[in-house]
Scaffold this active site. Structure first.
Site, PDB file in Angstrom:
ATOM      1  N   MET A  12      -9.582 -27.780  15.125  1.00  0.00           N
ATOM      2  CA  MET A  12      -8.602 -28.503  14.300  1.00  0.00           C
ATOM      3  C   MET A  12      -7.476 -27.518  14.036  1.00  0.00           C
ATOM      4  SD  MET A  12     -11.310 -30.394  11.834  1.00  0.00           S
ATOM      5  CE  MET A  12     -12.602 -29.294  12.377  1.00  0.00           C
ATOM      6  N   MET A  39     -12.598 -39.275  14.916  1.00  0.00           N
ATOM      7  CA  MET A  39     -12.739 -38.824  13.532  1.00  0.00           C
ATOM      8  C   MET A  39     -12.929 -40.027  12.623  1.00  0.00           C
ATOM      9  SD  MET A  39     -12.686 -35.576  13.661  1.00  0.00           S
ATOM     10  CE  MET A  39     -12.902 -35.407  11.890  1.00  0.00           C
ATOM     11  N   ASP A  99     -16.799 -26.347  13.465  1.00  0.00           N
ATOM     12  CA  ASP A  99     -15.443 -26.753  13.082  1.00  0.00           C
ATOM     13  C   ASP A  99     -14.517 -25.561  12.892  1.00  0.00           C
ATOM     14  OD1 ASP A  99     -15.755 -29.581  12.862  1.00  0.00           O
ATOM     15  OD2 ASP A  99     -16.873 -29.281  10.999  1.00  0.00           O
ATOM     16  N   HIS A 115     -15.110 -27.753  17.775  1.00  0.00           N
ATOM     17  CA  HIS A 115     -14.089 -28.745  17.417  1.00  0.00           C
ATOM     18  C   HIS A 115     -12.887 -27.999  16.840  1.00  0.00           C
ATOM     19  CE1 HIS A 115     -13.032 -32.298  14.472  1.00  0.00           C
ATOM     20  NE2 HIS A 115     -12.101 -32.115  15.385  1.00  0.00           N
ATOM     21  N   MET A 136     -10.829 -24.541  11.694  1.00  0.00           N
ATOM     22  CA  MET A 136      -9.662 -25.056  10.948  1.00  0.00           C
ATOM     23  C   MET A 136      -8.692 -23.920  10.678  1.00  0.00           C
ATOM     24  SD  MET A 136     -11.738 -27.214   8.122  1.00  0.00           S
ATOM     25  CE  MET A 136     -12.954 -28.447   8.588  1.00  0.00           C
ATOM     26  N   ASP A 174     -17.394 -38.192  14.110  1.00  0.00           N
ATOM     27  CA  ASP A 174     -17.390 -37.007  13.251  1.00  0.00           C
ATOM     28  C   ASP A 174     -16.826 -37.320  11.862  1.00  0.00           C
ATOM     29  OD1 ASP A 174     -17.478 -34.426  12.323  1.00  0.00           O
ATOM     30  OD2 ASP A 174     -15.824 -33.688  13.560  1.00  0.00           O
ATOM     31  N   HIS A 194     -22.474 -28.433  16.022  1.00  0.00           N
ATOM     32  CA  HIS A 194     -21.046 -28.738  15.914  1.00  0.00           C
ATOM     33  C   HIS A 194     -20.370 -27.655  15.071  1.00  0.00           C
ATOM     34  CE1 HIS A 194     -17.603 -31.541  15.942  1.00  0.00           C
ATOM     35  NE2 HIS A 194     -17.407 -31.179  14.677  1.00  0.00           N
ATOM     36  N   SER A 215     -23.382 -30.279  11.809  1.00  0.00           N
ATOM     37  CA  SER A 215     -22.125 -29.537  11.669  1.00  0.00           C
ATOM     38  C   SER A 215     -22.345 -28.335  10.762  1.00  0.00           C
ATOM     39  CB  SER A 215     -21.040 -30.440  11.079  1.00  0.00           C
ATOM     40  OG  SER A 215     -19.887 -29.669  10.856  1.00  0.00           O
TER      41      SER A 215
END
Ligand code: DX5
Ligand code: ZN
Length: 224
Positions: free
Chosen positions: A69, A138, A36, A67, A38, A176, A34, A9
């Site tokens: 979020m 998660m 992320d 991913h 956000m 994750d 990966h 990640s």
């Protein structure tokens, strides 16, 4: 032996030397990167957006696993596909129209996934599991790297893996949060197909070796 993927990640990378860290990933046995995203609304933290994903995609040769979020993921999926996402996952808690969104992602020739928070039961996926390339379970509350793995997740993994096997699906299970050498074997035994590892890789003394040790874990049978 069970086959599985390792996805470092990038949230835990050193952004002052992103190119170096991504070159390390290229030279490692990692399968995916990966990434992320956000938004400070769905989770209490902000990471980065499409332009940085584009930069990562231009350097990183691995599969880009985005991913999301974020709230209102339907507004942003096409721009993340344009930025280089190969796998695109959004949270079931962030939309009322998961089925439509999955179709939309797949129509852009990208693998589609749904992530579920620690409090969300795997049962909410019963009527959509057939349509998913990936379920991201998660194992921490999303928003931050470096948190402790929630052990209750192992039961969720077993339950989800059983459903996937019973229905003879190819849906992959990604885990994750808080994943590292200390718990990866148990997580794989419970049914995981993709291990996301942020801090345990990037904050280790030798990230390439940590990835190779993760890849070297051998699991003969699922513990389900
Ligand atoms: C958490 C993120 C994770 C995080 C994992 O909100 O979705 O992908 O980067 O980091 P570690 O492995 O440090 O828990
Ligand atoms: Zn993530």
């Amino acid at each position: 032996m069970k086959k599985f993927l390792v996805a470092p990640s990038v949230l835990a990378a050193n952004f002052a030397r992103l190119e170096e860290d991504l070159t390390m990933v290229n030279n490692s046995q990692a399968d995916w990167l990966h990434v992320d995203i956000m938004d400070g609304r769905f989770v209490p933290n902000i990471s980065f957006g499409q332009s940085l994903v584009k930069v990562m995609d231009s350097i990183c040769e691995k599969t880009i696993d985005v991913h999301l979020m974020i709230e209102e993921p339907e507004k942003y999926v096409s721009s993340f596909v344009d930025s280089g996402a190969d796998v695109l996952t959004f949270h079931i808690e962030a939309t009322n129209h998961a089925h439509r969104l999955i179709q939309q992602i797949k129509s852009m020739d990208v693998k589609a996934g749904i992530a579920i928070n620690p409090q969300t039961s795997v049962d909410v996926l019963d009527d959509i599991l057939e349509n998913l390339d990936l379920v991201c379970v998660m194992s921490v509350n999303p928003g931050f790297g470096g948190q402790k793995f929630i052990y209750r997740t192992l039961d969720k993994l077993k339950k989800l893996k059983t459903k996937i096997i019973e229905r003879n699906l190819n849906t992959k299970i990604e885990v994750d949060g808080g994943v590292g050498l200390q718990n990866a074997e148990a997580i794989l035994g419970a049914g995981a197909d993709v291990l996301v590892a942020g801090s345990s890789v990037f904050k280790s003394d030798n990230p390439i070796e940590t990835i190779s040790r993760l890849k070297g874990i051998q699991v003969a049978n699922y513990d389900i």
